[in-house]
Design a protein around this motif. Structure first.
Motif, mmCIF file in Angstrom:
data_model
loop_
_atom_site.group_PDB
_atom_site.id
_atom_site.type_symbol
_atom_site.label_atom_id
_atom_site.label_comp_id
_atom_site.label_asym_id
_atom_site.label_seq_id
_atom_site.Cartn_x
_atom_site.Cartn_y
_atom_site.Cartn_z
ATOM 1 N N ASN A 142 0.861 -1.181 0.000
ATOM 2 C CA ASN A 142 0.000 0.000 0.000
ATOM 3 C C ASN A 142 0.902 1.236 0.000
ATOM 4 O OD1 ASN A 142 -1.792 2.077 0.486
ATOM 5 N ND2 ASN A 142 -2.140 1.503 2.635
ATOM 6 N N TYR A 143 0.896 1.954 -1.110
ATOM 7 C CA TYR A 143 1.814 3.083 -1.273
ATOM 8 C C TYR A 143 1.556 4.177 -0.241
ATOM 9 C CZ TYR A 143 4.522 6.779 -3.548
ATOM 10 O OH TYR A 143 5.428 7.772 -3.812
ATOM 11 N N GLU A 144 0.320 4.300 0.223
ATOM 12 C CA GLU A 144 -0.011 5.352 1.194
ATOM 13 C C GLU A 144 0.664 5.127 2.541
ATOM 14 O OE1 GLU A 144 -4.389 6.521 1.012
ATOM 15 O OE2 GLU A 144 -4.369 4.680 -0.205
ATOM 16 N N PHE A 145 1.091 3.905 2.790
ATOM 17 C CA PHE A 145 1.745 3.586 4.056
ATOM 18 C C PHE A 145 3.225 3.976 4.051
ATOM 19 C CE2 PHE A 145 3.298 1.050 7.561
ATOM 20 C CZ PHE A 145 2.211 0.880 8.412
ATOM 21 N N ASN A 146 3.793 4.152 2.873
ATOM 22 C CA ASN A 146 5.243 4.346 2.750
ATOM 23 C C ASN A 146 5.804 5.528 3.533
ATOM 24 O OD1 ASN A 146 5.203 2.133 1.125
ATOM 25 N ND2 ASN A 146 5.855 3.172 -0.749
ATOM 26 N N GLN A 197 -4.429 4.563 11.333
ATOM 27 C CA GLN A 197 -4.928 3.456 10.516
ATOM 28 C C GLN A 197 -5.909 3.926 9.457
ATOM 29 O OE1 GLN A 197 -3.983 0.237 10.516
ATOM 30 N NE2 GLN A 197 -5.406 -0.219 8.864
ATOM 31 N N GLU A 198 -6.835 4.761 9.842
ATOM 32 C CA GLU A 198 -7.847 5.201 8.881
ATOM 33 C C GLU A 198 -7.224 6.062 7.791
ATOM 34 O OE1 GLU A 198 -12.137 7.598 8.803
ATOM 35 O OE2 GLU A 198 -11.202 7.039 10.715
ATOM 36 N N ARG A 199 -6.206 6.824 8.122
ATOM 37 C CA ARG A 199 -5.600 7.737 7.157
ATOM 38 C C ARG A 199 -4.740 7.005 6.134
ATOM 39 N NH1 ARG A 199 -0.731 10.386 6.786
ATOM 40 N NH2 ARG A 199 -0.057 9.601 8.832
ATOM 41 N N VAL A 200 -3.941 6.006 6.576
ATOM 42 C CA VAL A 200 -2.994 5.366 5.652
ATOM 43 C C VAL A 200 -3.365 3.921 5.318
ATOM 44 C CG1 VAL A 200 -1.122 6.852 6.428
ATOM 45 C CG2 VAL A 200 -1.429 4.602 7.495
ATOM 46 N N GLY A 201 -4.198 3.284 6.130
ATOM 47 C CA GLY A 201 -4.591 1.906 5.859
ATOM 48 C C GLY A 201 -3.539 0.900 6.292
ATOM 49 N N PHE A 202 -3.652 -0.329 5.777
ATOM 50 C CA PHE A 202 -2.716 -1.406 6.105
ATOM 51 C C PHE A 202 -1.422 -1.261 5.304
ATOM 52 C CE2 PHE A 202 -6.837 -3.318 7.107
ATOM 53 C CZ PHE A 202 -6.594 -3.839 8.378
ATOM 54 N N CYS A 203 -0.343 -1.815 5.848
ATOM 55 C CA CYS A 203 0.932 -1.791 5.132
ATOM 56 C C CYS A 203 0.845 -2.636 3.859
ATOM 57 C CB CYS A 203 2.037 -2.307 6.044
ATOM 58 S SG CYS A 203 3.681 -2.198 5.322
ATOM 59 N N SER A 204 0.266 -3.842 3.976
ATOM 60 C CA SER A 204 -0.006 -4.690 2.800
ATOM 61 C C SER A 204 -1.514 -4.757 2.604
ATOM 62 C CB SER A 204 0.540 -6.104 2.999
ATOM 63 O OG SER A 204 1.934 -6.150 2.800
ATOM 64 N N GLN A 205 -1.979 -4.298 1.465
ATOM 65 C CA GLN A 205 -3.410 -4.367 1.190
ATOM 66 C C GLN A 205 -3.730 -5.694 0.498
ATOM 67 O OE1 GLN A 205 -4.505 -1.094 -1.413
ATOM 68 N NE2 GLN A 205 -2.463 -1.030 -2.317
ATOM 69 N N ILE A 206 -4.903 -6.234 0.806
ATOM 70 C CA ILE A 206 -5.278 -7.565 0.336
ATOM 71 C C ILE A 206 -6.674 -7.513 -0.277
ATOM 72 C CG2 ILE A 206 -5.815 -9.948 1.037
ATOM 73 C CD1 ILE A 206 -3.743 -9.697 3.229
ATOM 74 N N GLY A 207 -6.795 -8.153 -1.423
ATOM 75 C CA GLY A 207 -8.104 -8.364 -2.036
ATOM 76 C C GLY A 207 -8.411 -9.853 -2.049
ATOM 77 N N VAL A 208 -9.574 -10.217 -1.520
ATOM 78 C CA VAL A 208 -10.008 -11.617 -1.515
ATOM 79 C C VAL A 208 -11.146 -11.739 -2.522
ATOM 80 C CG1 VAL A 208 -10.905 -13.530 -0.144
ATOM 81 C CG2 VAL A 208 -9.367 -11.842 0.913
ATOM 82 N N PHE A 209 -10.867 -12.435 -3.629
ATOM 83 C CA PHE A 209 -11.815 -12.570 -4.732
ATOM 84 C C PHE A 209 -12.528 -13.919 -4.649
ATOM 85 C CE2 PHE A 209 -8.459 -9.734 -5.974
ATOM 86 C CZ PHE A 209 -9.040 -8.766 -6.783
ATOM 87 N N HIS A 210 -13.838 -13.909 -4.875
ATOM 88 C CA HIS A 210 -14.634 -15.133 -4.944
ATOM 89 C C HIS A 210 -15.372 -15.165 -6.279
ATOM 90 C CE1 HIS A 210 -14.152 -16.327 -0.694
ATOM 91 N NE2 HIS A 210 -14.135 -15.030 -0.450
#
Length: 431
Positions: A142-146, A197-210
Motif C-alpha cells: 500500500n503506497y499510502e503507508f510508505n 490506521q484510517e488515514r494510511v490503511g494497512f501496510c499490505s493491502q489484500i483483495g479476496v476474490f470469490h
C-alpha cells in the motif's frame, strides 16, 4: 521512529492465507510467485489440501528450496488419511498452462508489483479468466503507508514496477470482477500506529476474490480447457496416504498386533493374578480404544469368567509331545505349543482406529490374510499370539541342553487357544 510489526509482516501475510484455508478448506491450492516455497511449506500440513502447487519464473530458486516440501519421517510413520500431491513449476503467471485450471484457491502474495502494467493485464486474464480458481487472494504494498518508513525513498524494493494506493488497487480489482465474474473484499495486514490506521490503511493491502457461482461454475469452465502446457514441471511428490493399499495394510497390521498384545497381556494378568502396572498403557495411550470398550468389557467379563476358568484349569493336562501321521502315512512328532487366540471381532469392536482403518470386519480379515507378520487361525477369525511364558521355558531348556541355535523344532504344531464363539472371551487351551 521506525515501524516494526509483530509478528513480522511476511508472517502476517502467510497467516492470513492459512486462516482462509482453515475456514474454507480448499482441496486444490496454487501459490503464484512461490519464490522460496515458504508459504507452501506451511500449507502442506493442512489435511484438507489434496493438491498443492507452486509456480515461479525463477526456476533456480525453486529448485533450491523445493525439496523442503518432501514428506518427513513422521509422514511415513503416520500417513495422512487423504491424499496430497505436491507439484512445483517454473513459468510465468502471464502464460497459460492447463494443469493449473480449476483450483479452489490461488494466492498471489506480493507478486503483481513486480510485473509491468502490461503484464498485470495479462496476469488478470490468465489468473481470473483462464485459470478460473474459485477464490484468489492478492496482496500488494500500500503506497499510502510508505511515508511511515522514515528512511524509505521511492518504492519498497528495487524490482517493484509500481506500488498502488488503496484507490488504485480497488479500481483494478473491481475491473477484474466485472471482466471475469468475481466479487472482492478488501482488507490487509500490518496495522498503522494508533491514530493513523484510517488515514494510511494497512501496510499490505489484500483483495479476496470469490468467483460468482463458486466451485460449481469453476468446474464447468474447466471442462472446456485447452491443452496449453507452457510451464516446466520441476518437482512432483505424492505423500504417503492411507489411500495406498500397501500403506493402509502396514498401518493396520501395526495397530492389530499392538492391541492384540495388550489384550493378551491383560488376559495373562487376570489368569495369573499378577497385574503389572508397567505393562499397562500409560494414561492417555490408546485412550479411545479403552474408553470405547470399558463398559463392554465389564459386561463381557461377568458372562465369560466361568468359561475362562474351566479352560485355563485344564490347559496343562495335554502339555508335552504330540504325535500325528502325515500325508505319506509316516508318524511325525513335535512339541505342542500354546497360543492365545484374539478374535478379530473383538479387535474390530473395541478399537476405533482398527475399525476406521478396515471399514468392516470382513475387510479386516482380508487385509490381514497372508500378511507375513500376522498369524491367523485356520478359519481366519482370530489372531494367534504365542504364549510368551512357554517360549521362555523352551529357550531355557534349549540353552541348558547345549543346542542354543535350535530354538525351534523343525516340526511343530501350534494349536489355538480359541475363543468361545458366543462369549468372545480370551482363553487358552491345548488341542
Amino acid at each position: 521512529m521506525d515501524i516494526t510489526f509483530s509478528p513480522a509482516l511476511h508472517r502476517q501475510r502467510h497467516q492470513f492465507v492459512i486462516d482462509f484455508v482453515k475456514k474454507n478448506k480448499p482441496k486444490k491450492v496454487v501459490d503464484l510467485g512461490c519464490s522460496e516455497c515458504s508459504l507452501l511449506k506451511q500449507l502442506k500440513f493442512h489435511s484438507e489440501i489434496e493438491l498443492l502447487a507452486g509456480v515461479d519464473i525463477d526456476g533456480a530458486k525453486v529448485k533450491k528450496k523445493m525439496h523442503g516440501l518432501a514428506p518427513m519421517s513422521t509422514d511415513y510413520l503416520q500417513p495422512r488419511n487423504g491424499q496430497l500431491l505436491v507439484e512445483m513449476y517454473q513459468g510465468s503467471v502471464t502464460q497459460r498452462d492447463a494443469r493449473l485450471r480449476g483450483f479452489d484457491l490461488a494466492t498471489s502474495i506480493e507478486l503483481i508489483e513486480h510485473l509491468t502494467l502490461a503484464d498485470v493485464d495479462r496476469f488478470s486474464e490468465v489468473v481470473f479468466g483462464y485459470m478460473s480458481p474459485a477464490a484468489v487472494i492478492v496482496s500488494t504494498p500500500n503506497y499510502e503507508f510508505n511515508p511511515l518508513f522514515p528512511r524509505l525513498a521511492g518504492f519498497r524494493h528495487s524490482d517493484h514496477k509500481f506500488e498502488w494506493t488503496r484507490a488504485e488497487f480497488k479500481s483494478w480489482a473491481l475491473k477484474v470482477c466485472v471482466d471475469h465474474g468475481y466479487e472482492v473484499e478488501f482488507t490487509g495486514v500490518g496495522r498503522a500506529p494508533p491514530g493513523q490506521q484510517e488515514r494510511v490503511g494497512f501496510c499490505s493491502q489484500i483483495g479476496v476474490f470469490h468467483r460468482l457461482g463458486g466451485r460449481e461454475v469453476c468446474n464447468v469452465f474447466c471442462d472446456d480447457a485447452d491443452d496449453a502446457l507452457s510451464y516446466t514441471l520441476l518437482y512432483s511428490k505424492n505423500y504417503p496416504s492411507l489411500h495406498d493399499n500397501n500403506i493402509l495394510r502396514r498401518v493396520l497390521v501395526t495397530e492389530v498386533l499392538y492391541w492384540a498384545e495388550q489384550l493378551r497381556r491383560r488376559w495373562v494378568e487376570e489368569k495369573t493374578g499378577q497385574g503389572d502396572d508397567a505393562d499397562t498403557p500409560a494414561e492417555g495411550e490408546g485412550e479411545e480404544c479403552h474408553r470405547a470398550s470399558e463398559q463392554h468389557l465389564e459386561m463381557e467379563e461377568k458372562q465369560t469368567a466361568a468359561a475362562m476358568k474351566n479352560l485355563v484349569e485344564h490347559q496343562d493336562v495335554e502339555d508335552g509331545e504330540l504325535i500325528w501321521t502325515d500325508g505319506q502315512g509316516q508318524q511325525v512328532s513335535g512339541r505342542l505349543r500354546r497360543c492365545v487366540s484374539v478374535p478379530l471381532s473383538v479387535l474390530w469392536a473395541r478399537c476405533p482406529k482398527i475399525s476406521a482403518l478396515s471399514g468392516s470386519l470382513g475387510n479386516l480379515r482380508r487385509l490381514l490374510t497372508d500378511h507375513p507378520n500376522v498369524k491367523l487361525s485356520q478359519d481366519g477369525s482370530a489372531v494367534l499370539l504365542n504364549d510368551q511364558e512357554q517360549e521362555e521355558e523352551d529357550c531355557d531348556d534349549l540353552e541348558d541342553s547345549g543346542f542354543a541355535e535350535a530354538r525351534r523344532c523343525s516340526h511343530s504344531c501350534e494349536p489355538e487357544e480359541d475363543w468361545d464363539a458366543e462369549d468372545t472371551a480370551l482363553v487358552s487351551g491345548d488341542k
